[in-house]
Structure formats: structure tokens, C-alpha cells
Design a protein around this motif. Structure first.
Motif, PDB file in Angstrom:
ATOM      1  N   LEU A  31       0.886  -1.314  -0.112  1.00 10.96           N
ATOM      2  CA  LEU A  31       0.009   0.117  -0.083  1.00 10.96           C
ATOM      3  C   LEU A  31       0.813   1.217   0.103  1.00 10.96           C
ATOM      4  O   LEU A  31       1.812   1.438   0.495  1.00 10.96           O
ATOM      5  N   PHE A  32       0.614   2.310  -0.952  1.00 14.68           N
ATOM      6  CA  PHE A  32       0.989   3.618  -0.604  1.00 14.68           C
ATOM      7  C   PHE A  32      -0.224   4.285   0.304  1.00 14.68           C
ATOM      8  O   PHE A  32      -1.257   4.410  -0.105  1.00 14.68           O
ATOM      9  N   LYS A  33       0.394   4.698   1.126  1.00 14.58           N
ATOM     10  CA  LYS A  33      -0.954   5.236   2.353  1.00 14.58           C
ATOM     11  C   LYS A  33      -0.253   6.744   3.067  1.00 14.58           C
ATOM     12  O   LYS A  33       0.780   6.572   3.559  1.00 14.58           O
ATOM     13  N   PRO A  34      -1.085   7.579   3.070  1.00 13.80           N
ATOM     14  CA  PRO A  34      -0.712   8.776   3.819  1.00 13.80           C
ATOM     15  C   PRO A  34      -0.410   8.354   5.389  1.00 13.80           C
ATOM     16  O   PRO A  34      -1.258   7.512   6.118  1.00 13.80           O
ATOM     17  N   PHE A  35       0.580   8.838   5.851  1.00 12.77           N
ATOM     18  CA  PHE A  35       1.213   8.425   7.038  1.00 12.77           C
ATOM     19  C   PHE A  35      -0.009   8.726   8.343  1.00 12.77           C
ATOM     20  O   PHE A  35      -0.044   7.652   9.270  1.00 12.77           O
ATOM     21  N   SER A  36      -0.796   9.562   8.078  1.00 11.98           N
ATOM     22  CA  SER A  36      -1.791   9.802   9.322  1.00 11.98           C
ATOM     23  C   SER A  36      -2.629   8.701   9.226  1.00 11.98           C
ATOM     24  O   SER A  36      -3.791   8.543  10.133  1.00 11.98           O
ATOM     25  N   LEU A  37      -2.785   8.076   8.115  1.00 13.59           N
ATOM     26  CA  LEU A  37      -3.998   6.941   8.057  1.00 13.59           C
ATOM     27  C   LEU A  37      -3.362   5.557   8.429  1.00 13.59           C
ATOM     28  O   LEU A  37      -4.195   4.439   8.278  1.00 13.59           O
ATOM     29  N   THR A  38      -2.006   5.352   8.816  1.00 17.89           N
ATOM     30  CA  THR A  38      -1.552   4.090   9.309  1.00 17.89           C
ATOM     31  C   THR A  38      -2.185   3.711  10.727  1.00 17.89           C
ATOM     32  O   THR A  38      -2.543   4.645  11.515  1.00 17.89           O
ATOM     33  N   GLN A  39      -2.034   2.596  10.806  1.00 13.50           N
ATOM     34  CA  GLN A  39      -2.648   1.925  12.326  1.00 13.50           C
ATOM     35  C   GLN A  39      -1.255   1.313  13.118  1.00 13.50           C
ATOM     36  O   GLN A  39      -0.195   0.891  12.450  1.00 13.50           O
ATOM     37  N   PRO A  40      -1.430   1.405  14.381  1.00 17.44           N
ATOM     38  CA  PRO A  40      -0.520   0.699  14.969  1.00 17.44           C
ATOM     39  C   PRO A  40       0.148  -0.562  14.608  1.00 17.44           C
ATOM     40  O   PRO A  40       1.370  -1.041  14.840  1.00 17.44           O
ATOM     41  N   ASP A  41      -0.709  -1.336  14.144  1.00 17.59           N
ATOM     42  CA  ASP A  41      -0.447  -3.040  13.954  1.00 17.59           C
ATOM     43  C   ASP A  41      -0.181  -3.171  12.469  1.00 17.59           C
ATOM     44  O   ASP A  41       0.199  -4.290  11.996  1.00 17.59           O
ATOM     45  N   GLU A  42       0.264  -2.247  11.678  1.00 19.17           N
ATOM     46  CA  GLU A  42       0.396  -2.429  10.419  1.00 19.17           C
ATOM     47  C   GLU A  42       2.020  -2.582   9.984  1.00 19.17           C
ATOM     48  O   GLU A  42       2.753  -2.044  10.871  1.00 19.17           O
ATOM     49  N   MET A  43       2.440  -2.967   8.903  1.00 14.17           N
ATOM     50  CA  MET A  43       3.840  -3.339   8.581  1.00 14.17           C
ATOM     51  C   MET A  43       4.213  -2.234   7.796  1.00 14.17           C
ATOM     52  O   MET A  43       4.138  -2.489   6.505  1.00 14.17           O
ATOM     53  N   ILE A  44       4.702  -1.074   8.452  1.00 12.41           N
ATOM     54  CA  ILE A  44       5.188  -0.091   7.755  1.00 12.41           C
ATOM     55  C   ILE A  44       6.564  -0.525   7.342  1.00 12.41           C
ATOM     56  O   ILE A  44       7.394  -0.592   8.335  1.00 12.41           O
ATOM     57  N   LYS A  45       7.086  -0.328   6.223  1.00 12.96           N
ATOM     58  CA  LYS A  45       8.355  -0.559   5.605  1.00 12.96           C
ATOM     59  C   LYS A  45       9.098   0.696   5.212  1.00 12.96           C
ATOM     60  O   LYS A  45      10.343   0.434   5.025  1.00 12.96           O
ATOM     61  N   SER A  46       8.428   1.544   4.862  1.00 14.81           N
ATOM     62  CA  SER A  46       9.277   2.868   4.288  1.00 14.81           C
ATOM     63  C   SER A  46       8.239   3.955   4.749  1.00 14.81           C
ATOM     64  O   SER A  46       7.148   3.918   4.452  1.00 14.81           O
ATOM     65  N   VAL A  47       8.800   5.114   5.315  1.00 15.10           N
ATOM     66  CA  VAL A  47       8.313   6.485   5.222  1.00 15.10           C
ATOM     67  C   VAL A  47       8.940   7.389   4.383  1.00 15.10           C
ATOM     68  O   VAL A  47      10.187   7.718   4.330  1.00 15.10           O
ATOM     69  N   ILE A  48       8.186   8.028   3.504  1.00 14.87           N
ATOM     70  CA  ILE A  48       8.645   8.880   2.422  1.00 14.87           C
ATOM     71  C   ILE A  48       8.390  10.188   2.541  1.00 14.87           C
ATOM     72  O   ILE A  48       7.247  10.798   2.869  1.00 14.87           O
ATOM     73  N   PHE A  49       9.123  11.232   2.608  1.00 12.38           N
ATOM     74  CA  PHE A  49       9.153  12.684   2.675  1.00 12.38           C
ATOM     75  C   PHE A  49       9.355  13.017   1.295  1.00 12.38           C
ATOM     76  O   PHE A  49      10.370  12.712   0.499  1.00 12.38           O
ATOM     77  N   LEU A  50       8.434  14.051   0.651  1.00 16.70           N
ATOM     78  CA  LEU A  50       8.629  14.834  -0.541  1.00 16.70           C
ATOM     79  C   LEU A  50       9.341  16.386  -0.069  1.00 16.70           C
ATOM     80  O   LEU A  50       8.756  16.916   0.625  1.00 16.70           O
ATOM     81  N   ALA A  51      10.857  16.546  -0.455  1.00 13.37           N
ATOM     82  CA  ALA A  51      11.298  17.489  -0.056  1.00 13.37           C
ATOM     83  C   ALA A  51      12.133  18.377  -1.108  1.00 13.37           C
ATOM     84  O   ALA A  51      12.471  17.678  -2.182  1.00 13.37           O
ATOM     85  N   ASN A  52      12.306  19.482  -0.797  1.00 10.48           N
ATOM     86  CA  ASN A  52      13.050  20.519  -1.845  1.00 10.48           C
ATOM     87  C   ASN A  52      14.495  20.255  -1.505  1.00 10.48           C
ATOM     88  O   ASN A  52      14.740  19.676  -0.213  1.00 10.48           O
ATOM     89  N   PRO A  53      15.453  20.776  -2.070  1.00 16.87           N
ATOM     90  CA  PRO A  53      16.746  20.714  -1.756  1.00 16.87           C
ATOM     91  C   PRO A  53      17.332  21.251  -0.286  1.00 16.87           C
ATOM     92  O   PRO A  53      18.097  20.810   0.283  1.00 16.87           O
ATOM     93  N   ASP A  54      16.703  22.527  -0.065  1.00 18.20           N
ATOM     94  CA  ASP A  54      16.782  23.066   1.503  1.00 18.20           C
ATOM     95  C   ASP A  54      16.462  21.767   2.494  1.00 18.20           C
ATOM     96  O   ASP A  54      17.138  21.632   3.568  1.00 18.20           O
TER      97      ASP A  54
END
Length: 277
Positions: A152-175
């Protein structure tokens, strides 16, 4: 369980982090790719980061061969226009010019009806010098066959404590990439060992299998992605031309979140840069 992200807030990142979750359950109203349909997974990452949409990917519905490899559904080379691993290595490099069996390669080209796919396979993507280098790349790219039915691609606020979160992705500019890199290195006296640029990996491979693999390390690293030109072309109109992904395994995300108070993110220097003052 951290639901909101202090990192994103204090880094001035306007979009919510996206989690990659391994799951045997498909969320209600999740987006899916029609089986057999070509699609770039970065489009669906953009749906999560910009619109808060969940996408459910499966072994029957993964968009493209590189995407399947990238999010951990094995290596289904037979689903690619190249047809097999050797030809796929030619596709990643210099196409027909680099293949060793010209007759077999030409037969494969003749079997492709889509003119764009045929031209791409013939010319190659040119991201590796030759098929041998492409083969070496595939050998070092982490290989996963995820144990769950869905990724699943899932907005982080929609995740649940018992889920298998394998990667957390930030979208960021160079700064923001700069300050995130400092935070990743913050509790350790390292310079280059804590953050890796995913050169040559596709956008989904960077925040997928490359990031999964860091979870296995005693010293997990962050991965800077969206260095893939095809991925940048696919999402530049939606995500912007100045953005990269900064992905971390969940354990590193929690460590970084815990280290926010008193870190560079609270400094006057960063606040001045962040706010443009």
C-alpha cells in the motif's frame, strides 16, 4: 505510534509523509491499477502525497516490471516488453547495440506492436553503459518477494499501530533534503554513511526495496530518490521540478522523530532558511 510528523512540520514540508505498508487487506476505496495496464507507480505516490489517496498494489496489478521490482513483487521480466532478464539489461543500457544475440533480439522487437515500446527497447534507456553493467546493477539491487498480498501507498496519518510500515517517504526540496540529511546523521559522528543517493534506481525502487533493505542494517540509512529522469518526467507537473524523495525505514523514522527537539530543526539558522527571512 507516531501519526503526525514533527519532522515534516518543523522542516516546513507542506505535504504529508507517505508510508509503504505491507498488508493482506485492501482498504476500502483504495485505488488500484487495472491488471495488465501499464502505469508509472510514481503517479500513485503523487496521489497519496498530494490527495491523501491510498493505492493497493498486488502481483496482478503493479503498473510496470520496474515497479514490481521496486515495491517487492519479485522480478517478473516476462511482463516487460523485453521479455526476459537479458533483454531487460539491454533495455536499461544501450538497447540493440549491446545485445549479444541480435537475431533473438530482433525477433523480440518484431513481436512488439506498440511503436514507442519498440523504439525504447531498440535504443535502450542509457542509464547503464552496457548490459553487463545493467546486470551488475540488478545483482546489487535488493531483491524482495513480499510475504503479503498487497503493498500500500498510504498517507502516514492513515496508518494503524499494527500495520507493517516498511518505508516512510518525505517529499522535499533541496533545502529540506539538507536538513533531513543532518537529522539522519544527528546522533552519530558520520558524514556520508547515513544518507545514500539512489543513483540509477527508479523512483519506486529508491523508496521501495532500497529502503526496505536498510531496515536489516544495524545502522539504517536514508535514501534520496527521484533521481530517476523517467520518474521526474512523470511527476514534474504534479510534484514540481525541485523535489526529491527522502525515504527511511520505520525504525529510522522513529529515531529521527525522537531527535527533533533541540536539533538543527529548532535552530535560528534553519528557521531563517525555512521561512525565507
Amino acid at each position: 505510534m507516531v501519526i503526525s510528523s514533527e519532522i515534516a512540520k518543523k522542516a516546513g514540508i507542506q505535504t504529508e509523509p507517505v508510508a509503504i505498508v505491507w498488508s493482506n487487506t485492501k482498504p476500502e476505496h483504495a485505488l488500484e491499477i487495472r491488471p495488465g495496464t501499464w502505469a508509472c507507480l510514481m503517479w500513485y505516490y503523487a496521489k497519496a502525497v498530494l490527495d491523501g489517496k491510498i493505492t493497493a498494489l498486488s502481483r496482478d496489478s503493479f503498473g510496470c516490471c520496474g515497479g514490481a521490482i521496486g515495491i517487492g513483487f519479485g522480478r517478473p521480466f516476462e511482463t516487460h516488453s523485453s521479455g526476459n532478464e537479458d533483454n531487460f539489461c539491454c533495455f536499461l543500457s544501450n538497447g540493440r547495440d549491446g545485445c549479444t544475440d541480435i537475431e533473438a533480439f530482433d525477433a523480440r522487437l518484431d513481436a512488439i506492436s506498440n511503436p514507442h515500446q519498440k523504439e525504447m527497447l531498440k535504443e535502450g534507456e542509457r542509464i547503464k553503459k552496457n548490459p553487463g553493467v545493467a546486470k551488475e546493477f540488478l545483482n546489487v539491487l535488493p531483491h524482495y518477494d513480499v510475504p503479503t498480498k498487497y503493498v500500500l501507498f498510504k498517507p502516514f496519518s492513515l496508518t494503524q499501530p499494527d500495520e507493517m510500515i516498511k518505508s516512510v517517504i518525505f517529499l522535499a526540496n533541496p533545502d529540506q533534503i539538507s536538513v533531513l540529511s543532518i537529522l539522519a546523521n544527528y546522533p552519530r559522528g558520520q558524514i556520508i554513511d547515513r544518507v545514500v543517493v539512489a543513483a540509477g534506481a527508479s523512483g519506486c525502487q529508491a523508496f521501495g526495496v532500497c529502503t526496505y533493505n536498510e531496515e536489516l542494517s544495524e545502522n539504517p540509512r536514508a535514501i534520496v530518490g527521484l533521481t530517476d529522469l523517467m520518474a521526474r518526467k512523470a511527476v514534474r507537473r504534479t510534484l514540481g521540478s525541485d523535489k526529491f524523495t527522502f525515504s527511511v525505514p520505520y525504525s529510522l523514522f522513529l529515531e529521527m522523530e525522537a531527535n527533533v527537539p533541540g536539533s538543527i530543526l529548532d535552530s535560528e539558522l534553519w528557521i531563517e532558511i525555512r521561512d525565507g527571512s
